[in-house]
Motif scaffolding. Structure first.
Motif, PDB file in Angstrom:
ATOM      1  N   ILE A  35      45.666  39.773  48.195  1.00  0.00           N
ATOM      2  CA  ILE A  35      44.483  38.850  47.397  1.00  0.00           C
ATOM      3  C   ILE A  35      43.692  39.504  46.425  1.00  0.00           C
ATOM      4  O   ILE A  35      43.548  39.398  45.450  1.00  0.00           O
ATOM      5  N   SER A  36      43.481  41.029  47.016  1.00  0.00           N
ATOM      6  CA  SER A  36      42.887  41.881  46.162  1.00  0.00           C
ATOM      7  C   SER A  36      43.733  42.277  44.633  1.00  0.00           C
ATOM      8  O   SER A  36      43.186  42.389  43.798  1.00  0.00           O
ATOM      9  N   ILE A  37      45.032  42.444  45.009  1.00  0.00           N
ATOM     10  CA  ILE A  37      45.714  42.571  44.102  1.00  0.00           C
ATOM     11  C   ILE A  37      45.940  41.424  42.996  1.00  0.00           C
ATOM     12  O   ILE A  37      45.754  41.670  41.623  1.00  0.00           O
ATOM     13  N   GLN A  38      45.917  40.320  43.627  1.00  0.00           N
ATOM     14  CA  GLN A  38      45.848  39.135  42.663  1.00  0.00           C
ATOM     15  C   GLN A  38      44.593  39.076  41.702  1.00  0.00           C
ATOM     16  O   GLN A  38      44.622  39.035  40.394  1.00  0.00           O
ATOM     17  N   LEU A  39      43.597  39.342  42.386  1.00  0.00           N
ATOM     18  CA  LEU A  39      42.273  39.085  41.804  1.00  0.00           C
ATOM     19  C   LEU A  39      42.018  40.263  40.549  1.00  0.00           C
ATOM     20  O   LEU A  39      41.852  39.993  39.516  1.00  0.00           O
ATOM     21  N   GLY A  40      42.319  41.641  40.840  1.00  0.00           N
ATOM     22  CA  GLY A  40      42.348  42.690  40.434  1.00  0.00           C
ATOM     23  C   GLY A  40      43.298  42.507  39.050  1.00  0.00           C
ATOM     24  O   GLY A  40      42.655  42.792  38.018  1.00  0.00           O
ATOM     25  N   LEU A  41      44.577  42.364  39.340  1.00  0.00           N
ATOM     26  CA  LEU A  41      45.450  42.376  38.142  1.00  0.00           C
ATOM     27  C   LEU A  41      44.972  41.200  37.250  1.00  0.00           C
ATOM     28  O   LEU A  41      44.914  41.521  35.863  1.00  0.00           O
ATOM     29  N   MET A  42      44.618  40.095  37.671  1.00  0.00           N
ATOM     30  CA  MET A  42      44.101  39.200  36.682  1.00  0.00           C
ATOM     31  C   MET A  42      42.793  39.408  35.769  1.00  0.00           C
ATOM     32  O   MET A  42      42.692  39.298  34.632  1.00  0.00           O
ATOM     33  N   ALA A  44      43.162  51.636  40.342  1.00  0.00           N
ATOM     34  CA  ALA A  44      43.070  51.722  41.584  1.00  0.00           C
ATOM     35  C   ALA A  44      41.734  51.165  42.178  1.00  0.00           C
ATOM     36  O   ALA A  44      41.815  50.526  43.558  1.00  0.00           O
ATOM     37  N   ALA A  45      40.666  51.178  41.549  1.00  0.00           N
ATOM     38  CA  ALA A  45      39.495  50.813  42.322  1.00  0.00           C
ATOM     39  C   ALA A  45      39.499  49.286  42.054  1.00  0.00           C
ATOM     40  O   ALA A  45      38.782  48.495  43.168  1.00  0.00           O
ATOM     41  N   ILE A  46      40.050  48.741  41.124  1.00  0.00           N
ATOM     42  CA  ILE A  46      39.940  46.973  40.857  1.00  0.00           C
ATOM     43  C   ILE A  46      40.783  46.343  42.063  1.00  0.00           C
ATOM     44  O   ILE A  46      40.725  45.356  42.872  1.00  0.00           O
ATOM     45  N   VAL A  47      42.042  47.048  42.066  1.00  0.00           N
ATOM     46  CA  VAL A  47      43.129  46.264  42.685  1.00  0.00           C
ATOM     47  C   VAL A  47      42.782  46.302  44.301  1.00  0.00           C
ATOM     48  O   VAL A  47      43.207  45.678  45.141  1.00  0.00           O
ATOM     49  N   THR A  48      42.166  47.406  44.737  1.00  0.00           N
ATOM     50  CA  THR A  48      41.719  47.721  46.146  1.00  0.00           C
ATOM     51  C   THR A  48      40.763  46.783  46.581  1.00  0.00           C
ATOM     52  O   THR A  48      40.071  46.772  47.629  1.00  0.00           O
ATOM     53  N   GLY A  49      40.224  45.849  45.590  1.00  0.00           N
ATOM     54  CA  GLY A  49      39.226  45.001  46.146  1.00  0.00           C
ATOM     55  C   GLY A  49      37.882  45.422  45.359  1.00  0.00           C
ATOM     56  O   GLY A  49      37.587  46.575  45.486  1.00  0.00           O
ATOM     57  N   THR A  50      36.978  44.334  45.186  1.00  0.00           N
ATOM     58  CA  THR A  50      35.565  44.823  44.826  1.00  0.00           C
ATOM     59  C   THR A  50      34.622  43.872  45.686  1.00  0.00           C
ATOM     60  O   THR A  50      34.476  42.678  45.901  1.00  0.00           O
ATOM     61  N   PHE A  51      33.726  44.636  46.375  1.00  0.00           N
ATOM     62  CA  PHE A  51      32.681  44.129  47.453  1.00  0.00           C
ATOM     63  C   PHE A  51      32.201  42.973  46.801  1.00  0.00           C
ATOM     64  O   PHE A  51      32.023  41.826  47.163  1.00  0.00           O
ATOM     65  N   VAL A  52      31.294  43.196  45.768  1.00  0.00           N
ATOM     66  CA  VAL A  52      30.328  42.233  45.127  1.00  0.00           C
ATOM     67  C   VAL A  52      31.032  40.952  44.969  1.00  0.00           C
ATOM     68  O   VAL A  52      30.675  39.740  45.471  1.00  0.00           O
ATOM     69  N   VAL A  53      32.142  41.022  44.059  1.00  0.00           N
ATOM     70  CA  VAL A  53      32.748  39.565  43.795  1.00  0.00           C
ATOM     71  C   VAL A  53      33.371  38.899  44.968  1.00  0.00           C
ATOM     72  O   VAL A  53      33.100  37.719  45.143  1.00  0.00           O
ATOM     73  N   GLU A  54      33.925  39.969  45.693  1.00  0.00           N
ATOM     74  CA  GLU A  54      34.312  38.915  47.152  1.00  0.00           C
ATOM     75  C   GLU A  54      33.417  38.454  47.957  1.00  0.00           C
ATOM     76  O   GLU A  54      33.612  37.472  48.463  1.00  0.00           O
ATOM     77  N   GLN A  55      32.332  39.064  48.154  1.00  0.00           N
ATOM     78  CA  GLN A  55      31.369  38.597  48.720  1.00  0.00           C
ATOM     79  C   GLN A  55      30.620  37.246  48.249  1.00  0.00           C
ATOM     80  O   GLN A  55      30.338  36.177  48.897  1.00  0.00           O
ATOM     81  N   ILE A  56      30.268  37.384  46.919  1.00  0.00           N
ATOM     82  CA  ILE A  56      29.758  36.101  46.347  1.00  0.00           C
ATOM     83  C   ILE A  56      30.611  34.923  46.516  1.00  0.00           C
ATOM     84  O   ILE A  56      30.235  33.616  46.401  1.00  0.00           O
ATOM     85  N   PHE A  57      31.935  35.269  46.141  1.00  0.00           N
ATOM     86  CA  PHE A  57      32.926  34.075  45.952  1.00  0.00           C
ATOM     87  C   PHE A  57      33.784  33.750  47.306  1.00  0.00           C
ATOM     88  O   PHE A  57      34.624  32.827  47.333  1.00  0.00           O
ATOM     89  N   GLY A  58      33.286  34.555  48.503  1.00  0.00           N
ATOM     90  CA  GLY A  58      33.843  34.132  49.746  1.00  0.00           C
ATOM     91  C   GLY A  58      35.533  34.305  49.490  1.00  0.00           C
ATOM     92  O   GLY A  58      36.392  33.593  50.031  1.00  0.00           O
ATOM     93  N   ILE A  59      35.894  35.534  49.078  1.00  0.00           N
ATOM     94  CA  ILE A  59      37.545  36.068  48.757  1.00  0.00           C
ATOM     95  C   ILE A  59      37.738  37.008  49.691  1.00  0.00           C
ATOM     96  O   ILE A  59      37.106  37.886  49.780  1.00  0.00           O
ATOM     97  N   PRO A  60      38.918  36.565  50.637  1.00  0.00           N
ATOM     98  CA  PRO A  60      39.280  37.422  51.595  1.00  0.00           C
ATOM     99  C   PRO A  60      40.003  38.438  51.310  1.00  0.00           C
ATOM    100  O   PRO A  60      40.922  38.974  51.583  1.00  0.00           O
ATOM    101  N   GLY A  61      39.332  39.497  50.426  1.00  0.00           N
ATOM    102  CA  GLY A  61      40.242  40.707  49.847  1.00  0.00           C
ATOM    103  C   GLY A  61      39.727  41.828  50.407  1.00  0.00           C
ATOM    104  O   GLY A  61      39.081  41.942  51.758  1.00  0.00           O
ATOM    105  N   MET A  62      40.353  42.844  50.071  1.00  0.00           N
ATOM    106  CA  MET A  62      40.338  44.302  50.789  1.00  0.00           C
ATOM    107  C   MET A  62      39.026  44.914  50.732  1.00  0.00           C
ATOM    108  O   MET A  62      38.465  46.049  51.403  1.00  0.00           O
ATOM    109  N   GLY A  63      38.166  44.693  49.585  1.00  0.00           N
ATOM    110  CA  GLY A  63      37.039  45.564  49.220  1.00  0.00           C
ATOM    111  C   GLY A  63      35.710  45.453  50.016  1.00  0.00           C
ATOM    112  O   GLY A  63      35.118  46.628  50.371  1.00  0.00           O
ATOM    113  N   LYS A  64      35.656  44.408  50.720  1.00  0.00           N
ATOM    114  CA  LYS A  64      34.774  44.306  51.717  1.00  0.00           C
ATOM    115  C   LYS A  64      34.760  45.240  52.988  1.00  0.00           C
ATOM    116  O   LYS A  64      34.043  45.891  53.695  1.00  0.00           O
ATOM    117  N   HIS A  65      36.343  45.913  53.250  1.00  0.00           N
ATOM    118  CA  HIS A  65      36.310  46.525  54.273  1.00  0.00           C
ATOM    119  C   HIS A  65      35.878  47.811  54.233  1.00  0.00           C
ATOM    120  O   HIS A  65      35.560  48.611  55.126  1.00  0.00           O
TER     121      HIS A  65
END
Lengths: 324, 617
Positions: free
Chosen positions: A99-106, A258-279
């Motif tokens: 999920i983080s890869i999808q969001l990050g690459l786009m 590397a930073a974007i593809v492994t997920g971003t906490f804030v964006v995941e948090q706001i949009f309820g995206i089940p990515g890796m950033g929150k971990h």
């Protein structure tokens, strides 16, 4: 070339070992353990003991690390999650990383798509209205943090205009190649706002960097030579100037990737995206030791690979660079 | 080398371009999207199940349309396994899918039968025999929608569950709540590595829970405990499917594997993303209980941000705000109250928790200084705090156990009346602080600590200001720590000099009896007794109350204990009894559980109204 890559990768192994051990030891040095407390309350010592015994936390740290390293090398197993009982770090990373890869690459693609042309235009029309407005937009983009832009976009496009869903991620499993989702309408409608939120900030820094670098390059002698030889302006800019001026952009793209593809906490948090950033954030609060070490290791591996790719790209962008 | 470079370039460009294309393709199509967001699709998928249900079981006519409840999980549920659940999200889920021996009545909060239709108590009050109904069944929902029956729910499942919770190898964080059972503590605290298999087995067999026959289970307790039927409702002793757990190990809670017996079944659980519960047509309650509702599918996407769920609620994507997700966020409260539509959908329900400040009673100046403790506690204007800061219509607290708990003294206004009447309290506080040797707070340097949280911070700042106003010469410093560090600082074994003078903490009910409050938190031996309130008289009172069988006498004992804890000794400073702020769309009728164990099977949705509401948006 291949030898160079292999050598670089081999050299990075001690880095990974040192890094994971440092993370391992540092996390355990923070006061409080994963099982001392449940919710709003403490737990009796006997209960904590049972749980620590189950996850071998009662052993000396070198033994714990040895166990972890052995599981990783022998079984590619990053260990059990301490917070989500019965699940492994492999499971958690496996479901959130794509999920983080999808969001990050786009987001990265959007950033490049906006950033490079904007920076180029600004540099070519230096001190014109185009330049000023592009610089202004870039500063705005850099200055507005995601935690402001995200809710703002939700407010306008989801609540106000009602065009897009407020949150959640619309990708349906299984993914092609492990990360490419089916290009459904649902997927894109959910992706627009987070990708835009994440991408604009990045595009602003890329635009500024491209502009600065290109301004320097178009004053170089070889550009004058190219022009003097009568080459078309667009060929001069795109083939000769832009290619060379992208070196600093590529340099920041490595760590950015590397930073974007492994997920971003804030964006995941706001949009309820089940990515890796929150971990990266929540696992520390939970003292979920194996999960922290796991995501840190993945980030480190990606960083090493991304930087290696950056170095490879230098050779293409700048003919003077050679690797033996 | 050049060719290698080329390949890399082409590959990279290819990836980027394809992503750009997909990204571009997104833009023009966007407009019609929101019309067909999740709801419709799920209906199509699950209709099959309903057909299956009809074919396989339900004699009642199938409803025309599947009724969907759209809610939120505020976090990934840590587990659906009743034996190791500890948090509200897991417990809320367990309540939907597993039945307890007993249950609570939503209105009266009394213990009512669930799997156990009745129970006998031995003369001395130490043996409880539960007689169970025989028509509850284990079901497993397969991914293709078929429902597999796995036999009846029996007393053996209860015995297995209690012993599994207590087994040290299970490492259940909640095992200590059932230490009342004979042999439970011995078994749970043993070191399996140090014991032979026989010794370990002997300890397990020594646990006082036994299936007398398929539908009768007997609990033997360490001492008489008239609150035991309340404990029997807890998730840690709910029957669990032994065969399934033994077959799949810790992964038995995954959809497709998990066997449940409650009103709902787990259809999907995409971790970190969403879960879907669907109606279990084989649950006896749907036909037996007239109050049964009509929710057939519960959609629970996981959204960890409260303000996002508020936006989803306003966009009509979810039906309510509340467990297991978030209530409306505090910053939105004023806007909600002022909005003509939102203010009608908003209401406040009680929640069985108490917010309080503790005093470190091993450190000066509060050590051995009851007057000073009383002065600081009385100098808090609770009603103003609630009206201007917490804004959730909480009730000012002057006792520990909150209303709704058996034995609570919240309505006894003779206990610490100065905590409720601020004018009187302030006057007394000023006298007390002088009498304690610190006139106007002179010479006092107090550290007030709370864990990092916006909500706790504004409360602490307000109280700091109130103390400053009451005692002009006092110095109050607010410190914060991250949650786990915070509790480590407060822990009894940590050095006293590191502890703050005053700290904020709270307590929520596990089961609805004062034993779960007074005895479990403020007994000298309790690990929750952060401020070290050590009082032999208090211990005697609450231990006697635990064993007492006459309800009237128990009430009296708890009343005395509250008086001792708060009024006489000021061992803790109650601030307010919690409330739960919730919002419901007009088409949803539901009862909010004060202990986060909602009975969704009682909820009703006016489906036509919901469809209409969604259509408009």
């Amino acid at each position: 070339m291949t030898r160079y890559i292999v050598r670089r990768l081999l050299f990075s192994i001690p880095v990974f070992v040192a890094l994971t051990f440092a993370t391992f030891a540092l996390m355990r040095a923070i006061p409080g353990g994963p099982f001392d407390f449940a919710g709003e309350r403490g737990l009796p010592a006997s209960i904590v003991q049972n749980m620590e015994r189950k996850y071998h936390l009662d052993e000396p740290i070198w033994k714990q690390y040895g166990r972890w390293l052995w599981d990783l090398v022998a079984h590619a197993d990053l260990g059990p999650s301490l917070r989500q009982r019965g699940r492994s770090v492999n499971d958690i990373v496996g479901e959130s990383f794509p999920i983080s890869i999808q969001l990050g690459l786009m987001a990265l693609a959007l950033a490049l798509l906006i950033g490079i042309p904007a920076g180029t235009l600004a540099a070519l029309k230096q001190n014109s209205i185009v330049d000023y407005s592009s610089t202004f937009m870039a500063i705005v983009g850099v200055s507005i943090p995601n935690m402001v832009l995200g809710p703002l976009l939700i407010w306008i496009f989801a609540l106000g205009l009602n065009w897009l869903p407020v949150s959640l991620w619309g990708a349906e499993r299984p993914f092609l190649l492990g990360f490419l989702p089916k290009p459904t309408l649902k997927f894109f409608s959910h992706a627009v706002l987070p990708v835009f939120t994440l991408g604009t900030g990045l595009s602003a820094s890329i635009a500024r960097l491209t502009r600065a670098s290109l301004l320097q390059v178009i004053r170089e002698d070889y550009i004058r030579t190219a022009r003097a030889k009568g080459l078309g302006e667009w060929i001069v800019i795109i083939r000769h100037a832009l290619k060379n001026s992208l070196i600093p952009v590529v340099t920041i793209l490595g760590p950015m990737f590397a930073a974007i593809v492994t997920g971003t906490f804030v964006v995941e948090q706001i949009f309820g995206i089940p990515g890796m950033g929150k971990h990266f954030v929540t696992s520390i609060g939970n003292r979920d030791y194996p999960l922290i070490v796991g995501v840190t290791l993945i980030y480190a591996v990606l960083l090493v690979i991304a930087n290696l790719m950056v170095d490879m790209t230098y050779a293409w962008l700048d003919p003077r660079v050679r690797y033996q | 080398m050049l060719t290698h470079n080329r390949i890399w370039t082409i590959l990279t460009c290819g990836v980027i371009v394809s992503l750009l294309l997909t990204a571009c393709a997104a833009a023009p199509e966007v407009v019609q999207v929101e019309k067909e967001v999740p709801v419709e699709r799920v209906v199509v998928q699950t209709v099959e199940i309903e057909k299956e249900k009809v074919v396989v079981v339900t004699p009642t006519p199938a409803p025309v349309k599947e009724i969907i409840l759209d809610g939120i999980f505020g976090t990934e549920p840590p587990t659906f396994d009743p034996n190791i659940s500890e948090d509200t999200t897991s417990v809320w889920s367990v309540e939907q899918i597993f039945l307890g021996l007993t249950d609570y009545d939503d209105d009266t909060l009394e213990v009512v039968p669930e799997l156990a239709t009745r129970w006998d108590i031995s003369e001395d009050g130490t043996v409880y025999t539960f007689h169970m109904r025989d028509d509850a069944v284990w079901v497993r929902l397969h991914p293709d929608g078929t429902i597999e029956e796995l036999g009846p729910v029996t007393a053996h499942d209860v015995e297995y569950s209690a012993k599994r919770t207590l087994n040290p190898l299970t490492a259940s964080p909640y095992a200590y709540v059932i230490y009342e059972i004979k042999g439970a503590e011995e078994f749970n605290t043993c070191d399996p590595k140090a014991l032979s298999d026989e010794e370990f087995q002997a300890l397990e067999d020594g646990v006082g829970v036994k299936a007398l026959d398929d539908y009768t289970v007997q609990f033997t307790l360490n001492h008489a405990a008239s609150y035991f039927p309340s404990i029997a409702s807890l998730w840690v002793v709910r029957p669990v499917p032994q065969a399934v757990i033994e077959q799949y190990g810790e992964r038995w809670t995954e959809p497709g594997l998990i066997a449940t017996n409650g009103p709902y079944m787990v259809k999907e659980w995409a971790h970190q993303d969403h879960a879907v519960f669907v109606k279990n047509p084989k649950w006896y309650g749907w036909t037996e209980f007239p109050e049964a509702g009509n929710v057939e599918i519960i959609n629970l996407p996981i959204v960890t941000e409260a303000s996002t769920t508020m936006a989803m609620y306003e966009a009509g994507e979810i039906d309510y705000l509340g467990d297991p997700g978030w209530g409306p966020p505090l910053p939105d409260m004023d806007r909600i109250r002022a909005d003509p539509l939102l203010s009608k959908e908003f209401y406040i329900a009680p929640r069985l928790c108490t917010y309080y400040y503790g005093f470190s009673q091993q450190n000066p100046p509060f050590k051995d200084n009851v007057l000073l403790r009383k002065a600081f506690c009385a100098a808090i204007d609770r009603q103003t705090l609630i009206d201007t800061v917490t804004k959730g219509e909480q009730r000012p607290a002057h006792t520990f156990a909150c209303p709704g708990i058996f034995g609570n003294a919240a309505d006894d206004e003779t206990i610490a009346p100065y905590l409720l009447d601020y004018e009187e309290g302030l006057k007394l506080a000023k006298e007390w602080v002088a009498e304690a040797g610190y006139p106007e707070g002179e010479g006092l340097d107090i550290v007030l600590m709370h864990n990092v949280s916006e909500a706790h911070a504004i409360i602490a700042q307000a109280i700091q200001a109130m103390w400053k106003e009451a005692f002009p010469k006092v110095k109050v410093t607010i410190e914060t720590q991250e949650w786990k560090v915070y509790l480590k600082t407060l822990a009894p074994e940590s050095p006293d000099e590191d502890k703050p003078n005053v700290f904020r903490i709270g307590w929520c009910a596990d089961y609805l009896d004062s034993n779960n409050w007074l005895n479990m938190v403020f007994n000298s031996k309790s690990h929750e007794n952060w401020g070290r309130f050590l009082n032999e008289d208090f211990d005697k009172l609450v231990e006697e109350a635990a064993k007492e069988q006459d309800p009237a006498k128990r009430l009296e004992l708890y009343n005395q204990a509250e008086k001792l804890l708060v009024d006489q000794e000021m061992g803790m400073c109650p601030i307010y009894y919690y409330t739960r702020v919730t919002m419901d769309k007009p088409y949803l009728t539901r009862i909010v559980s004060p202990i986060s164990m909602d009975h969704v099977w009682k909820w009703k949705i006016d489906w036509e109204a919901k469809k209409a509401a969604k259509g408009i948006r």
